[in-house]
Motif scaffolding. Structure first.
Motif, PDB file in Angstrom:
ATOM      1  N   ASN A 223       0.836  -1.208   0.000  1.00  0.00           N
ATOM      2  CA  ASN A 223       0.000   0.000   0.000  1.00  0.00           C
ATOM      3  C   ASN A 223       0.866   1.251   0.000  1.00  0.00           C
ATOM      4  O   ASN A 223       0.555   2.236  -0.675  1.00  0.00           O
ATOM      5  CB  ASN A 223      -0.910  -0.016   1.222  1.00  0.00           C
ATOM      6  CG  ASN A 223      -2.099   0.912   1.058  1.00  0.00           C
ATOM      7  OD1 ASN A 223      -2.473   1.269  -0.043  1.00  0.00           O
ATOM      8  ND2 ASN A 223      -2.692   1.315   2.168  1.00  0.00           N
ATOM      9  N   ARG A 261      -7.805   1.924 -12.333  1.00  0.00           N
ATOM     10  CA  ARG A 261      -8.693   1.554 -11.222  1.00  0.00           C
ATOM     11  C   ARG A 261      -8.057   1.928  -9.882  1.00  0.00           C
ATOM     12  O   ARG A 261      -8.728   2.441  -8.980  1.00  0.00           O
ATOM     13  CB  ARG A 261      -8.994   0.049 -11.252  1.00  0.00           C
ATOM     14  CG  ARG A 261      -9.928  -0.382 -12.365  1.00  0.00           C
ATOM     15  CD  ARG A 261     -10.501  -1.769 -12.082  1.00  0.00           C
ATOM     16  NE  ARG A 261      -9.465  -2.763 -11.878  1.00  0.00           N
ATOM     17  CZ  ARG A 261      -8.938  -3.502 -12.862  1.00  0.00           C
ATOM     18  NH1 ARG A 261      -9.362  -3.333 -14.118  1.00  0.00           N
ATOM     19  NH2 ARG A 261      -8.007  -4.401 -12.598  1.00  0.00           N
ATOM     20  N   LEU A 262      -6.758   1.671  -9.762  1.00  0.00           N
ATOM     21  CA  LEU A 262      -6.050   1.985  -8.527  1.00  0.00           C
ATOM     22  C   LEU A 262      -6.034   3.501  -8.292  1.00  0.00           C
ATOM     23  O   LEU A 262      -6.240   3.974  -7.171  1.00  0.00           O
ATOM     24  CB  LEU A 262      -4.617   1.458  -8.602  1.00  0.00           C
ATOM     25  CG  LEU A 262      -3.747   1.652  -7.350  1.00  0.00           C
ATOM     26  CD1 LEU A 262      -4.313   0.848  -6.178  1.00  0.00           C
ATOM     27  CD2 LEU A 262      -2.302   1.222  -7.635  1.00  0.00           C
ATOM     28  N   LYS A 264      -8.244   5.690  -9.326  1.00  0.00           N
ATOM     29  CA  LYS A 264      -9.594   6.100  -8.927  1.00  0.00           C
ATOM     30  C   LYS A 264      -9.853   5.727  -7.455  1.00  0.00           C
ATOM     31  O   LYS A 264     -10.432   6.506  -6.685  1.00  0.00           O
ATOM     32  CB  LYS A 264     -10.627   5.412  -9.827  1.00  0.00           C
ATOM     33  CG  LYS A 264     -12.094   5.678  -9.469  1.00  0.00           C
ATOM     34  CD  LYS A 264     -12.492   7.113  -9.736  1.00  0.00           C
ATOM     35  CE  LYS A 264     -13.951   7.384  -9.383  1.00  0.00           C
ATOM     36  NZ  LYS A 264     -14.885   6.830 -10.349  1.00  0.00           N
ATOM     37  N   LYS A 265      -9.374   4.572  -7.048  1.00  0.00           N
ATOM     38  CA  LYS A 265      -9.571   4.127  -5.670  1.00  0.00           C
ATOM     39  C   LYS A 265      -8.831   5.033  -4.685  1.00  0.00           C
ATOM     40  O   LYS A 265      -9.353   5.361  -3.609  1.00  0.00           O
ATOM     41  CB  LYS A 265      -9.083   2.685  -5.525  1.00  0.00           C
ATOM     42  CG  LYS A 265      -9.224   2.114  -4.114  1.00  0.00           C
ATOM     43  CD  LYS A 265      -8.687   0.682  -4.058  1.00  0.00           C
ATOM     44  CE  LYS A 265      -8.773   0.129  -2.636  1.00  0.00           C
ATOM     45  NZ  LYS A 265      -8.237  -1.255  -2.558  1.00  0.00           N
ATOM     46  N   LYS A 266      -7.627   5.459  -5.052  1.00  0.00           N
ATOM     47  CA  LYS A 266      -6.794   6.247  -4.141  1.00  0.00           C
ATOM     48  C   LYS A 266      -7.198   7.721  -4.104  1.00  0.00           C
ATOM     49  O   LYS A 266      -7.017   8.388  -3.075  1.00  0.00           O
ATOM     50  CB  LYS A 266      -5.318   6.149  -4.547  1.00  0.00           C
ATOM     51  CG  LYS A 266      -4.705   4.759  -4.427  1.00  0.00           C
ATOM     52  CD  LYS A 266      -4.488   4.380  -2.980  1.00  0.00           C
ATOM     53  CE  LYS A 266      -3.728   3.063  -2.863  1.00  0.00           C
ATOM     54  NZ  LYS A 266      -3.546   2.651  -1.440  1.00  0.00           N
ATOM     55  N   THR A 270     -10.831   9.582 -11.812  1.00  0.00           N
ATOM     56  CA  THR A 270     -10.086   8.882 -12.847  1.00  0.00           C
ATOM     57  C   THR A 270      -8.891   9.761 -13.212  1.00  0.00           C
ATOM     58  O   THR A 270      -8.894  10.970 -12.934  1.00  0.00           O
ATOM     59  CB  THR A 270     -10.939   8.650 -14.106  1.00  0.00           C
ATOM     60  OG1 THR A 270     -11.246   9.927 -14.700  1.00  0.00           O
ATOM     61  CG2 THR A 270     -12.238   7.921 -13.777  1.00  0.00           C
TER      62      THR A 270
END
Length: 287
Positions: A223, A261-262, A264-266, A270
């Motif tokens: 992480n 995707r990562l 957007k998650k963090k 986008t």
């Protein structure tokens, strides 16, 4: 936010003001160009600074760098009036900004200063400030050079104070070996990093490495690596014209869809949304 300031050409002190007595409830400073910066040093007291609708609480020995208009609110109920120093200066080279310390240039003529910090040694800065000439626009050429020299010394001193504070805080919390691991990962953030690779490089087990990261950073090793890469990606998105695919590959993500995707998650955005929302705020660098 970090400001990356070049010393390749002499910095120019535009104006210097010191407020010690008879301060009004508010002080306003207007910046006419993004190539000018304000350096505010709060020698004593407390104040609230507003820039671009953001409020920043300042305490004794705090300093603030800004390229925005500043509105300083003073608390009249304080027992002693604040002592405030404002320096406005410019650079012939483009002043860059970075959202993280990982876009800091390796150019030895540049320094990177965070937007805000705290002085450890106020006396040293006070010495430089006491020797500045007021209203440098009206002074002779030699005196202007002297002011510019003092300004450069103040900024270099702030950099040393910031690094010393950061180093002291870090050393008080973590062992030297973990510090070296974090530095190594930061230096190799663009590489294809895995927990096993990092652990092998430092001759420890992956389990022990992750145990250290959870203890000192509050997260897993993987992480932490992803956070650094996404932080680097944010800088590249808003300060270069590299495509999203190029940035993904540059950061060693073979699967671009996974990278998106990562991201957007963090960040909650986008990569395209992040670039559209923030790229207009910083100068673009060709890569």
């Amino acid at each position: 936010m970090f400001f990356i300031i070049s010393f390749r050409q002499p910095l120019q002190l535009i104006n210097y003001s010191s407020y010690k007595k008879g301060i009004t409830r508010e002080l306003k400073f207007t910046n006419s160009t993004t190539q000018h910066l304000f350096l505010l040093i709060l020698q004593s007291g407390q104040a609230t600074c507003t820039q671009a609708h953001q409020q920043i609480q300042l305490k004794e020995k705090n300093w603030l760098i800004s390229d925005q208009d500043l509105l300083l609110h003073l608390n009249k109920k304080q027992k002693f009036l604040p002592e405030i120093h404002i320096l406005e200066f410019s650079s012939e080279k483009t002043i860059q900004k970075s959202l993280s310390p990982f876009l800091i240039t390796s150019d030895s003529d540049c320094i990177a200063l965070p937007q805000m910090g705290t002085l450890i040694d106020l006396q040293a800065v006070q010495f430089f400030l006491n020797h500045l000439f007021i209203s440098p626009k009206d002074l002779a050429y030699r005196q202007n050079l002297y002011n510019n020299y003092l300004l450069s010394n103040i900024l270099l001193f702030l950099k040393e104070q910031f690094l010393q504070t950061a180093q002291n805080n870090f050393n008080n919390q973590v062992p030297v070996k973990f510090e070296k691991i974090v530095q190594w990962i930061s230096l190799h953030v663009n590489d294809k990093l895995t927990v096993q690779l990092v652990a092998h490089h430092f001759s420890i087990t992956p389990e022990y490495l992750t145990k250290m990261f959870k203890e000192y950073e509050g997260m897993s090793t993987l992480n932490f690596i992803h956070n650094l890469k996404i932080s680097r990606a944010k800088d590249l998105l808003i300060t270069t014209n590299m495509s999203i695919k190029q940035i993904g590959y540059y950061l060693s993500y073979d699967n671009i869809k996974y990278f998106m995707r990562l991201f957007k998650k963090k960040t909650g955005f986008t990569p395209s949304e992040f670039r559209n929302n923030f790229s207009s705020q910083l100068p673009v660098i060709n890569k």
